[in-house]
Design an enzyme around this catalytic site. Structure first.
Site, PDB file in Angstrom:
ATOM      1  N   GLU A 251      -8.976   5.974  -8.110  1.00 51.06           N
ATOM      2  CA  GLU A 251      -8.517   7.123  -8.904  1.00 51.06           C
ATOM      3  C   GLU A 251      -7.015   7.087  -9.127  1.00 51.06           C
ATOM      4  O   GLU A 251      -6.221   6.895  -8.203  1.00 51.06           O
ATOM      5  CB  GLU A 251      -8.903   8.427  -8.197  1.00 51.06           C
ATOM      6  CG  GLU A 251      -8.754   9.660  -9.069  1.00 51.06           C
ATOM      7  CD  GLU A 251      -9.743   9.689 -10.218  1.00 51.06           C
ATOM      8  OE1 GLU A 251      -9.305   9.509 -11.388  1.00 51.06           O
ATOM      9  OE2 GLU A 251     -10.944   9.892  -9.974  1.00 51.06           O
ATOM     10  N   THR A 252      -6.632   7.245 -10.369  1.00 46.44           N
ATOM     11  CA  THR A 252      -5.224   7.253 -10.752  1.00 46.44           C
ATOM     12  C   THR A 252      -5.012   8.333 -11.805  1.00 46.44           C
ATOM     13  O   THR A 252      -5.971   8.883 -12.347  1.00 46.44           O
ATOM     14  CB  THR A 252      -4.798   5.872 -11.297  1.00 46.44           C
ATOM     15  OG1 THR A 252      -3.387   5.860 -11.501  1.00 46.44           O
ATOM     16  CG2 THR A 252      -5.483   5.551 -12.610  1.00 46.44           C
ATOM     17  N   ASN A 254      -4.775   9.203 -15.059  1.00 50.27           N
ATOM     18  CA  ASN A 254      -4.948   8.719 -16.428  1.00 50.27           C
ATOM     19  C   ASN A 254      -5.761   9.646 -17.313  1.00 50.27           C
ATOM     20  O   ASN A 254      -5.936   9.372 -18.500  1.00 50.27           O
ATOM     21  CB  ASN A 254      -5.570   7.313 -16.437  1.00 50.27           C
ATOM     22  CG  ASN A 254      -6.940   7.265 -15.781  1.00 50.27           C
ATOM     23  OD1 ASN A 254      -7.557   8.292 -15.510  1.00 50.27           O
ATOM     24  ND2 ASN A 254      -7.423   6.065 -15.516  1.00 50.27           N
ATOM     25  N   ASP A 281     -12.362   5.693 -10.164  1.00 54.29           N
ATOM     26  CA  ASP A 281     -11.712   6.442 -11.233  1.00 54.29           C
ATOM     27  C   ASP A 281     -12.753   7.159 -12.092  1.00 54.29           C
ATOM     28  O   ASP A 281     -13.624   6.535 -12.695  1.00 54.29           O
ATOM     29  CB  ASP A 281     -10.885   5.482 -12.097  1.00 54.29           C
ATOM     30  CG  ASP A 281      -9.908   6.204 -12.994  1.00 54.29           C
ATOM     31  OD1 ASP A 281     -10.310   7.187 -13.641  1.00 54.29           O
ATOM     32  OD2 ASP A 281      -8.740   5.780 -13.056  1.00 54.29           O
ATOM     33  N   ASP A 397      -1.808  -5.671  -5.125  1.00 50.90           N
ATOM     34  CA  ASP A 397      -0.584  -5.485  -5.899  1.00 50.90           C
ATOM     35  C   ASP A 397       0.632  -5.453  -4.977  1.00 50.90           C
ATOM     36  O   ASP A 397       0.605  -4.798  -3.923  1.00 50.90           O
ATOM     37  CB  ASP A 397      -0.699  -4.165  -6.670  1.00 50.90           C
ATOM     38  CG  ASP A 397       0.522  -3.860  -7.500  1.00 50.90           C
ATOM     39  OD1 ASP A 397       0.808  -4.619  -8.440  1.00 50.90           O
ATOM     40  OD2 ASP A 397       1.195  -2.847  -7.210  1.00 50.90           O
ATOM     41  N   GLU A 445      -0.626 -10.648  -4.619  1.00 50.09           N
ATOM     42  CA  GLU A 445       0.526 -10.809  -5.489  1.00 50.09           C
ATOM     43  C   GLU A 445       1.714 -10.906  -4.531  1.00 50.09           C
ATOM     44  O   GLU A 445       2.130  -9.898  -3.953  1.00 50.09           O
ATOM     45  CB  GLU A 445       0.691  -9.619  -6.427  1.00 50.09           C
ATOM     46  CG  GLU A 445       1.877  -9.769  -7.366  1.00 50.09           C
ATOM     47  CD  GLU A 445       2.125  -8.534  -8.231  1.00 50.09           C
ATOM     48  OE1 GLU A 445       2.529  -8.693  -9.392  1.00 50.09           O
ATOM     49  OE2 GLU A 445       1.923  -7.402  -7.717  1.00 50.09           O
TER      50      GLU A 445
END
Length: 756
Positions: A251-252, A254, A281, A397, A445
């Site tokens: 969930e973000t 947006n 999300d 990330d 990353e």
């Protein structure tokens, strides 16, 4: 101004074998087996009082009933309460149960005169120990399995209600705030997980919304959803993809993207600002009812598993969607939505004075990854996504933050420290073995911002990495000839799996995730069609801020034929080099975003995949499918360990072994190699790859193929061969000859041959 400095159970799969430490505090909200009670458990080491607010709707209403939590006498710093479902029914909660918490602590102790919207008991927004308790802010549970809605939506845009500080601290966020949803165990199966070794994977990175939002083959109602993405599984299978890596699906913030249609204002498209680590999300779900996103995600995973495709998800554990200071000169005004209002010093790394967030992500204060409780949340959520939601692997990330050994006011990456999150993850979420089997694929990353955070090649055993050095070296070789010095030795090292980065620390070629482009930068088409970024253009391709200035891109002199050839070479590198190749969604048909290299905020037709192809795009798509098929058919391109001298031989265009002078001269642009397929378990006796990085044609004298065999051409990337059959079908390769055969490779071209 929600983000002041920011543009958010059942399974047919086998559980992990090592999960003794998973959620030992039993946090979250759970029904009992008979569904007659719900037990709510929450961690806070500094709270002095916690109230549970229960709601009959996720938005727009006050609490239907409230309960006080009490400290669990058997678990340090855990608060709990058990509520009878019958009592909730009597309070008017007859459907889904929505909940949130209000917390008091040293900076805002409880007083009986406090009421919603009052300042009674207030001492400070932040105290000397970094506490930021505020009972006027409803806090969602870090262990909630779904959230009711985002803090801001298309109908509610007043982010001020979540803020502390003198202007906002008495605003009650309760009716508008995101709330946890109590879920019963889902019975949706996620299918049988693929056990394929990572070395054999072809990774396809894509945004779950962008995959189908502009796809006319998908019913309009399903476009941009998990359900739509499930329907796209056959397409990815036909392409040859074996692992789909979705940009963040936790969930973000947006849901507010539709506030201003056809505008980039305040948009969060990529999703790299996680609100809750467990919740799928909701905006990506066709079924947005309580439990709908969870079940729809599980069904999507099952659709990919049915075709043998792994599902990876991009996860963001270096910061959260609560954001950071609204104004860097004012330490009082921060969003208080969850972690910050429950235990700020536990969940976030703070500056040395404990008054502000410490940040080396550039997108919000560091998540406190060296803190055991904060680590628990990471590990517990990873286990949930793997065991309950069926996810096969994770891309982390800015993962260097998970190697941080500081909890206050500093940053230091130390992979040898057994207590960093990176090492704990490997211990409790076991990686997949090199030869395949059960386990999880873990991909980092390997960088952040500042300090010793650039760690390509520096991660612990068990981790694979996005190889940014591979990307940059090959881009420079193609697009910066004569400007940036790239030697044949450097090219050879990257082609063979980057042993300089991974061999010395006990890792393998497949731990190098080889990519030419990713979501974070230009598309494959734009890498060879743009001389630099153009992020200030109008919607739908911009404007976007930020983005790197080090693109190593070039428009090939404006020649579209040469641009497509360069893209073929770039894709061939990934398919013909040792490592795990990763492509980006739409690169199979040369998707362009008009040179924008940071389109994180463009939830637009310009950024969604467009499946209407020109003839040239269709030809490139055929090329991609054929090159993927070739890689999958030849084991010698997918080594489990490092090549030996008997397995891999290097050649100059003259057909001789390079000497040290040739290897180390940046004025030599050509290199060729031959793989001994017989020694690598390949059905083909030998494979030859020749790359001419020079701007003009160069004749390559072919080495001797295995005894009794001759060389046959599979593909030549040069423009003369462009078309739907640029890669020969197995059995139809073009005969060339044997040792000494002279083959002219065009400027900046590549050939692929097999011996038969």
């Amino acid at each position: 101004m929600l983000y002041a400095a920011l543009a958010i159970t059942g399974c047919a799969c086998m559980p992990l074998t090592s999960y003794a430490a998973i959620n030992t505090q039993n946090l979250g909200a759970k029904y009992n087996s008979a569904k007659t009670t719900i037990t709510f458990r929450l961690y806070s080491s500094k709270a002095t009082r916690i109230e549970l607010d229960l709601f009959s709707a996720g938005y727009g209403q006050g609490a239907a009933t409230t309960y006080l939590l009490a400290p669990d006498p058997n678990t340090t710093n855990v608060w709990q309460v058990t509520v009878a479902v019958s009592a909730l029914t009597s309070a008017g909660i007859t459907g889904p149960v929505y909940y949130g918490y209000r917390a008091w602590g040293p900076n805002w102790p409880y007083t009986s005169t406090w009421t919603l919207g009052s300042s009674a008991g207030f001492i400070s927004d932040v105290d000397a120990n970094g506490n930021r308790f505020n009972p006027n802010k409803l806090l969602y549970d870090p262990y909630a399995l779904e959230l009711s809605q985002n803090p801001e939506t298309a109908t509610f845009t007043n982010g001020n209600v979540y803020a502390s500080g003198s202007l906002y601290r008495t605003l009650d966020s309760g009716p508008d705030a995101s709330k946890g949803i109590v879920l019963a165990t889902s019975t949706v199966s996620t299918g049988t997980k693929p056990t394929r070794a990572q070395k054999d994977d072809i990774v396809y990175e894509v945004n779950v919304r962008g995959l189908t939002k502009n796809d006319p083959s998908i019913a309009t109602a399903y476009q941009g959803t998990y359900k739509g993405a499930a329907l796209k599984a056959p397409y990815l299978a036909s392409l040859g993809v074996t692992a789909v890596e979705f940009l963040p699906v936790q969930e973000t913030q947006n849901q507010a993207n539709d506030n201003t249609p056809n505008s980039d204002v305040g948009q969060n498209y990529w999703g790299y600002s996680t609100l809750n680590f467990f919740s799928p999300d909701r905006r990506y779900a066709y079924n947005q009812a309580a439990g709908g996103p969870t079940q729809e995600f599980q069904a999507m995973v099952a659709a990919y598993h049915a075709l043998g495709i792994k599902v990876y998800m991009d996860v963001v554990y270096n910061h959260t969607g609560e954001g950071y200071a609204w104004n860097t000169s004012d330490p009082t005004t921060y969003n208080v939505m969850s972690y910050r209002g429950l235990d700020n010093p536990t969940y976030y790394e703070l500056t040395t004075d404990l008054q502000s967030s410490y940040d080396n992500t550039g997108v919000g204060g560091n998540y406190n990854t060296y803190n055991t409780i904060a680590q628990n949340l990471i590990v517990d959520s990873l286990y949930y996504w793997n065991s309950t939601m069926g996810v096969d692997g994770f891309r982390f990330d800015l993962a260097s933050v998970l190697g941080n050994t500081c909890t206050v006011g500093c940053y230091n990456f130390d992979k040898t420290n057994p207590n960093i999150a990176l090492n704990r993850i490997v211990t409790e979420i076991p990686p997949r073995p090199a030869a395949g089997g059960s386990g999880v694929d873990l991909i980092a990353e390997p960088w952040a911002i500042g300090g010793n955070s650039y760690q390509v090649g520096g991660f612990p055993t068990g981790w694979s990495e996005w190889n940014g050095i591979y990307r940059d070296t090959l881009r420079q070789a193609q697009n910066e000839q004569g400007v940036d010095a790239v030697t044949p030795s450097q090219l050879a090292t990257r082609f063979a799996g980057s042993s300089d980065l991974y061999q010395g620390n006990g890792r393998s070629p497949w731990n190098s995730v080889n990519f030419m482009v990713s979501h974070d930068g230009m598309t494959l088409n734009d890498l060879y069609s743009c001389n630099g970024s153009n992020n200030s253009q109008a919607w739908p391709y911009g404007p976007s801020d930020g983005g790197t200035t080090t693109n190593y891109s070039w428009d090939q002199g404006g020649n579209s034929v040469n641009q497509r050839m360069a893209a073929r070479v770039g894709f061939a590198f990934m398919m013909l080099n040792a490592g795990t190749p990763m492509m980006t969604g739409g690169d199979e048909f040369l998707r362009s975003i008009n040179c924008n290299n940071n389109p994180y905020n463009l939830d637009s037709v310009g950024n969604w995949l467009n499946y209407t192809e020109t003839t040239a795009q269709s030809n490139f798509n055929s090329y991609v499918q054929a090159m993927i098929a070739f890689r999958k058919a030849h084991a010698s391109l997918r080594p489990v360990t490092w090549y030996t001298a008997a397995q891999l031989a290097w050649y100059t265009p003259a057909g001789v072994t390079p000497d040290s002078t040739y290897w180390n001269s940046s004025t030599n642009y050509d290199i060729a190699y031959m793989l001994n397929g017989s020694s690598l378990g390949d059905s083909t006796a030998a494979i030859y790859v020749g790359y001419n990085g020079y701007s003009a044609a160069v004749n390559f004298s072919l080495p001797a193929p295995p005894s009794g065999l001759n060389w046959y051409r599979v593909t030549d990337t040069c423009s003369w061969a462009e078309g739907p059959n640029q890669v020969s079908a197995p059995g139809s390769e073009t005969y060339l000859g044997g040792q000494g055969y002279s083959y002219g490779i065009c400027g900046r071209g590549l050939i692929l041959l097999i011996a038969k």
